[in-house]
Design an enzyme around this catalytic site. Structure first.
Site, mmCIF file in Angstrom:
data_model
loop_
_atom_site.group_PDB
_atom_site.id
_atom_site.type_symbol
_atom_site.label_atom_id
_atom_site.label_comp_id
_atom_site.label_asym_id
_atom_site.label_seq_id
_atom_site.Cartn_x
_atom_site.Cartn_y
_atom_site.Cartn_z
ATOM 1 N N LYS A 115 0.829 -1.212 0.000
ATOM 2 C CA LYS A 115 0.000 0.000 0.000
ATOM 3 C C LYS A 115 0.855 1.250 0.000
ATOM 4 O O LYS A 115 0.482 2.252 -0.605
ATOM 5 C CB LYS A 115 -0.956 0.001 1.204
ATOM 6 N N LYS A 197 -3.717 -10.403 -7.073
ATOM 7 C CA LYS A 197 -5.075 -10.709 -6.588
ATOM 8 C C LYS A 197 -6.089 -9.708 -7.153
ATOM 9 O O LYS A 197 -5.735 -8.558 -7.443
ATOM 10 C CB LYS A 197 -5.108 -10.758 -5.055
ATOM 11 N N LYS A 200 -10.269 -4.298 -5.252
ATOM 12 C CA LYS A 200 -11.250 -3.229 -5.428
ATOM 13 C C LYS A 200 -10.616 -2.025 -6.093
ATOM 14 O O LYS A 200 -11.283 -1.210 -6.688
ATOM 15 C CB LYS A 200 -11.731 -2.753 -4.046
HETATM 16 P P1 TYM Z 1 -10.791 -6.275 2.538
HETATM 17 O O1 TYM Z 1 -11.863 -5.258 2.670
HETATM 18 O O2 TYM Z 1 -9.626 -5.968 1.669
HETATM 19 O O3 TYM Z 1 -11.378 -7.626 2.039
HETATM 20 C C1 TYM Z 1 -12.508 -8.230 2.662
HETATM 21 C C2 TYM Z 1 -12.384 -9.737 2.596
HETATM 22 O O4 TYM Z 1 -12.313 -10.175 1.240
HETATM 23 C C3 TYM Z 1 -11.172 -11.011 1.070
HETATM 24 N N1 TYM Z 1 -10.624 -10.769 -0.286
HETATM 25 C C4 TYM Z 1 -10.374 -11.745 -1.157
HETATM 26 N N2 TYM Z 1 -10.527 -13.073 -1.094
HETATM 27 C C5 TYM Z 1 -10.208 -13.792 -2.183
HETATM 28 N N3 TYM Z 1 -9.724 -13.258 -3.314
HETATM 29 C C6 TYM Z 1 -9.546 -11.929 -3.432
HETATM 30 N N4 TYM Z 1 -9.104 -11.423 -4.570
HETATM 31 C C7 TYM Z 1 -9.878 -11.100 -2.327
HETATM 32 N N5 TYM Z 1 -9.840 -9.756 -2.092
HETATM 33 C C8 TYM Z 1 -10.290 -9.582 -0.833
HETATM 34 C C9 TYM Z 1 -10.191 -10.558 2.145
HETATM 35 O O5 TYM Z 1 -9.291 -11.574 2.464
HETATM 36 C C10 TYM Z 1 -11.123 -10.267 3.288
HETATM 37 O O6 TYM Z 1 -11.463 -11.458 3.982
HETATM 38 N N6 TYM Z 1 -8.232 -5.690 6.695
HETATM 39 C C11 TYM Z 1 -9.423 -6.307 6.158
HETATM 40 C C12 TYM Z 1 -10.705 -5.813 6.803
HETATM 41 C C13 TYM Z 1 -10.735 -6.002 8.271
HETATM 42 C C14 TYM Z 1 -10.933 -7.221 8.953
HETATM 43 C C15 TYM Z 1 -10.896 -6.886 10.330
HETATM 44 C C16 TYM Z 1 -11.150 -8.532 8.533
HETATM 45 C C17 TYM Z 1 -10.583 -5.016 9.192
HETATM 46 N N7 TYM Z 1 -10.665 -5.560 10.428
HETATM 47 C C18 TYM Z 1 -11.051 -7.878 11.325
HETATM 48 C C19 TYM Z 1 -11.309 -9.505 9.524
HETATM 49 C C20 TYM Z 1 -11.248 -9.174 10.886
HETATM 50 C C21 TYM Z 1 -9.484 -5.951 4.692
HETATM 51 O O7 TYM Z 1 -8.927 -5.002 4.219
HETATM 52 O O8 TYM Z 1 -10.297 -6.711 3.976
#
Ligand code: TYM
Length: 334
Positions: A115, A197, A200
């Site tokens: 990032k 990957k 978004k």
């Molecule tokens: P975030 O918002 O980037 O993604 C949310 C969830 O989607 C999964 N994910 C994917 N899985 C498979 N293939 C992909 N291309 C892909 N892109 C995203 C992520 O693994 C995630 O499960 N830091 C976290 C948000 C968060 C969180 C937490 C999660 C904040 N606090 C506490 C669990 C527990 C995040 O940025 O996810």
């Protein structure tokens, strides 16, 4: 444990539009978990502040994320779906945990490195301590399991390290959480570069399928997905594009890799890409319909938010009070 059930915690950032990576890697797997676990899902809006947001769009996006959770099948009566920023304990515990986290640990976080390369003009301290806020999210609810995609595993490991360190000093304050990685779709890759990957924030609109994409655009994007030159539908490391499409097809239909290879034996990439596109459209169509209905029902969503914010606040406060006491902060005079 809560009411004899293990606690499960997860969430998504309210940044950008959700992709099928978020859906197949996370959301889809969450829907049935409330039978076995007491589930908490956050709209992670505080995390989103690490990147500059337009306030009006940001509020809409957070609301849209909430509605997408529900549209995907998470029942707000059976799952505590709430806004992270509405529960002040997240920021409060995060500060305390910052003081139990080493810079050396944070320096090793690959997501921080990625990032900061992408947002070179805004490498703020929030981006750096992002994993600590995530640890606070998880530990506040005494979570036993955390379902996340493979990209979040490192953040879960640091959460465990912080919890164990804290427990080592103060006794058993936090439950040490385990990762929970779904069987399919743990890592959905970009349609334009299968070594990256699906994200978004990809600048190439053809690289990601968004949950709210126009359905014709979804088919078009699959048609344009990168593959390789041997025209054989087979799962293999040297065929990342096709393997990713097989993963997506498997996540969308529930079929196994072996079943898919058999189904498309002797068929060409064109047919296969079309089938994957259609399978994804079949998942997205009902999701979008439900989402559009929900957005119209403002009252319903508001009542869910209110009720679940209060529930989350109650559990979060229990842990926060315990932590404050353990570290020696003076109790409020009531
Ligand atoms: P975030 O918002 O980037 O993604 C949310 C969830 O989607 C999964 N994910 C994917 N899985 C498979 N293939 C992909 N291309 C892909 N892109 C995203 C992520 O693994 C995630 O499960 N830091 C976290 C948000 C968060 C969180 C937490 C999660 C904040 N606090 C506490 C669990 C527990 C995040 O940025 O996810």
């Amino acid at each position: 444990m809560l009411d004899g059930k293990k606690v499960l915690y997860s969430g998504m950032q309210a940044t950008g539009n959700l992709t099928i990576g978020n859906y197949f890697g996370a959301l889809q797997n969450w829907v049935t978990l409330n039978e076995e676990y007491e589930c908490f899902y956050g709209v992670m809006d505080l995390h989103s502040l690490t990147v500059r947001q337009n306030p009006t769009e940001f509020r809409q996006r957070a609301r849209s994320l909430y509605a997408l959770y529900v549209a995907a099948g998470l029942d707000p009566k059976k799952n505590c779906i709430y806004y992270q920023s509405h529960v002040s304990g997240h920021a409060e515990l995060s500060w305390i945990l910052n003081c139990f986290t080493y810079m050396g640990e944070l320096n090793r976080m690959t997501q921080f490195k990625d990032k900061s390369a992408r947002h070179a003009d805004n490498i703020n301290a929030g981006l750096y301590t992002y994993p600590v806020l995530m640890a606070a999210d998880i530990l506040l609810y005494q979570s036993d399991v955390v379902p996340v995609g493979a990209d979040q595993k490192q953040h879960l490991e640091i959460t465990r390290d912080i919890a164990e360190r804290f427990n080592g000093i103060y006794g058993d304050v936090f439950t040490v959480p385990e990762p929970y990685i779904g069987k399919t779709g743990a890592r959905i890759m970009s349609l334009q570069d299968a070594t990256k990957k699906m994200s978004k924030s990809d600048e190439n609109p053809n690289a990601s399928i968004y949950l709210l994409d126009d359905l014709d655009a979804v088919l078009r994007k699959f048609k344009r997905a990168v593959t390789d030159s041997d025209n054989e539908i087979r799962y293999a490391e040297e065929k990342p594009g096709i393997s990713n499409l097989i993963d997506i097809y498997s996540a969308a239909t529930g079929k196994t890799v072996a079943e898919i290879e058999k189904e498309f034996d002797g068929k060409g990439y064109g047919d296969f890409k079309m089938a994957v596109g259609e399978a994804v459209v079949d998942v997205l169509r009902p999701l979008q319909e439900r989402y559009n209905e929900l957005l119209k029902d403002k009252e319903y969503i508001n009542s869910c938010i209110k009720e679940n914010d209060e529930k989350a606040q109650y559990f979060a406060n229990k842990t926060l009070r315990k932590v404050q006491k353990k570290v020696g902060l003076t109790e409020k005079i009531r």
